[in-house]
Design an enzyme around this catalytic site. Structure first.
Site, PDB file in Angstrom:
ATOM      1  N   LEU A  28       1.624   4.880  -3.303  1.00  0.00           N
ATOM      2  CA  LEU A  28       1.576   6.092  -4.219  1.00  0.00           C
ATOM      3  C   LEU A  28       1.245   7.550  -3.307  1.00  0.00           C
ATOM      4  O   LEU A  28       0.203   7.886  -2.695  1.00  0.00           O
ATOM      5  CB  LEU A  28       0.478   6.523  -5.396  1.00  0.00           C
ATOM      6  CG  LEU A  28       0.315   7.795  -6.029  1.00  0.00           C
ATOM      7  CD1 LEU A  28       1.549   7.752  -7.151  1.00  0.00           C
ATOM      8  CD2 LEU A  28      -1.010   7.940  -6.765  1.00  0.00           C
ATOM      9  N   LEU A  29       2.803   7.650  -2.879  1.00  0.00           N
ATOM     10  CA  LEU A  29       2.785   8.552  -1.816  1.00  0.00           C
ATOM     11  C   LEU A  29       2.539  10.202  -2.236  1.00  0.00           C
ATOM     12  O   LEU A  29       3.104  10.447  -2.960  1.00  0.00           O
ATOM     13  CB  LEU A  29       4.336   8.967  -0.942  1.00  0.00           C
ATOM     14  CG  LEU A  29       4.880   7.312  -0.377  1.00  0.00           C
ATOM     15  CD1 LEU A  29       6.224   7.658   0.055  1.00  0.00           C
ATOM     16  CD2 LEU A  29       3.838   6.843   0.442  1.00  0.00           C
ATOM     17  N   HIS A  30       1.535  10.746  -1.767  1.00  0.00           N
ATOM     18  CA  HIS A  30       1.216  12.199  -2.152  1.00  0.00           C
ATOM     19  C   HIS A  30       0.459  12.892  -1.259  1.00  0.00           C
ATOM     20  O   HIS A  30      -0.332  12.330  -0.193  1.00  0.00           O
ATOM     21  CB  HIS A  30       0.618  12.026  -3.389  1.00  0.00           C
ATOM     22  CG  HIS A  30      -0.801  11.457  -3.543  1.00  0.00           C
ATOM     23  ND1 HIS A  30      -0.866  10.125  -3.180  1.00  0.00           N
ATOM     24  CD2 HIS A  30      -2.016  11.980  -3.775  1.00  0.00           C
ATOM     25  CE1 HIS A  30      -2.366   9.626  -3.345  1.00  0.00           C
ATOM     26  NE2 HIS A  30      -2.901  10.906  -3.697  1.00  0.00           N
ATOM     27  N   ALA A  31       0.322  14.169  -1.200  1.00  0.00           N
ATOM     28  CA  ALA A  31      -0.558  14.888  -0.440  1.00  0.00           C
ATOM     29  C   ALA A  31      -0.935  16.058  -1.103  1.00  0.00           C
ATOM     30  O   ALA A  31      -0.672  16.015  -2.383  1.00  0.00           O
ATOM     31  CB  ALA A  31       0.187  15.398   0.898  1.00  0.00           C
TER      32      ALA A  31
END
Lengths: 98, 149
Positions: free
Chosen positions: B65-68
């Protein structure tokens, strides 16, 4: 050790991983008959001591989170079996005070 | 907002392979950058976060789950889904990854229902298996957008 009334799921950004973890923790607690425990999620940056009775951290930030209070680590955030095992173990080792 | 409101059909992709995990992150975020949902620095923030925090956003074997953080260049909440046929690994991780769900969250609230739908799909062995072995973009799009919280 008092009764756990609130757990806080923590991840780096506090937006995605901790939210997913929190949902699964909620379901597991419900299945364990502990549906009255409040579940919230946040980022590591917004975590402080005293916010919850139990902190639940993604495995990678366990060391950073455990300084705030009682803490367990979950490695597979969508695996309800792992979450249940970890929580059952925690509640077994830390029984509610009568 | 439901997932169907935050995930465009054209932003669900199936690709053959990536050069490495950095390439994977760049591909997964590319369309959201082009469409103005995120600034290019959001891609960099995900890469930095992966290095600094040992790719903690790998939720389970197969899925990242790519996130920043919202303040790293998110203009508007949106998601994308990228399936890579040939599995790859993030540095320091021993799980293969095929599926990247990219989350750009402009605030703490607007994506909550959509992510709950994602969690429903990933939390069930049968639907997780479908998500990790999609036959078509339609398959992937429908699987996620039709999930009921």
């Amino acid at each position: 050790m008092g009764k756990v009334k609130k757990v806080l799921c923590v991840c780096q950004a506090g937006l995605g991983s901790s939210l997913i973890l929190g949902m699964n923790v909620e379901k597991v607690l419900e299945a364990m008959g502990k549906g009255d425990i409040r579940v919230e999620h946040t980022s590591i940056g917004d975590t402080t001591a005293g916010q919850a009775d139990l902190y639940i951290a993604g495995g990678d930030i366990y060391e950073q989170v455990k300084v705030f209070g009682p803490c367990v680590a979950i490695h597979n955030l969508v695996n309800k079996n792992e979450i249940r095992e970890v929580l059952e173990k925690y509640f077994e080792e830390n029984p509610d005070e009568e | 907002m439901e997932l169907k409101d935050l995930l465009k059909y054209e932003n669900v992709e199936i690709i053959d392979s990536v050069k490495d995990w950095r390439d994977a992150v760049a591909i997964a975020t590319r369309k959201l950058v082009e469409q103005g949902y995120i600034e290019p620095r959001y891609t960099d923030a995900i890469i930095e976060s992966a290095i600094e925090h040992n790719a903690y956003f790998v939720l389970c074997p197969g899925v990242a789950l790519l996130h920043a953080s919202s303040d790293k260049g998110v203009n508007e909440t949106q998601l994308s889904i990228t399936y890579v046929k040939e599995p790859f690994r993030f540095e320091g991780k021993d799980e293969d990854v095929n599926l990247m769900i990219t989350l750009a969250a402009a605030d703490g609230e607007s994506h909550m229902q959509a992510i709950q739908q994602v969690a429903i799909v990933l939390g069930d062995d049968e639907t997780l298996n479908k998500a990790l072995n999609p036959e078509s973009v339609d398959d992937l799009y429908n699987l996620f957008t039709e999930a009921q919280v």
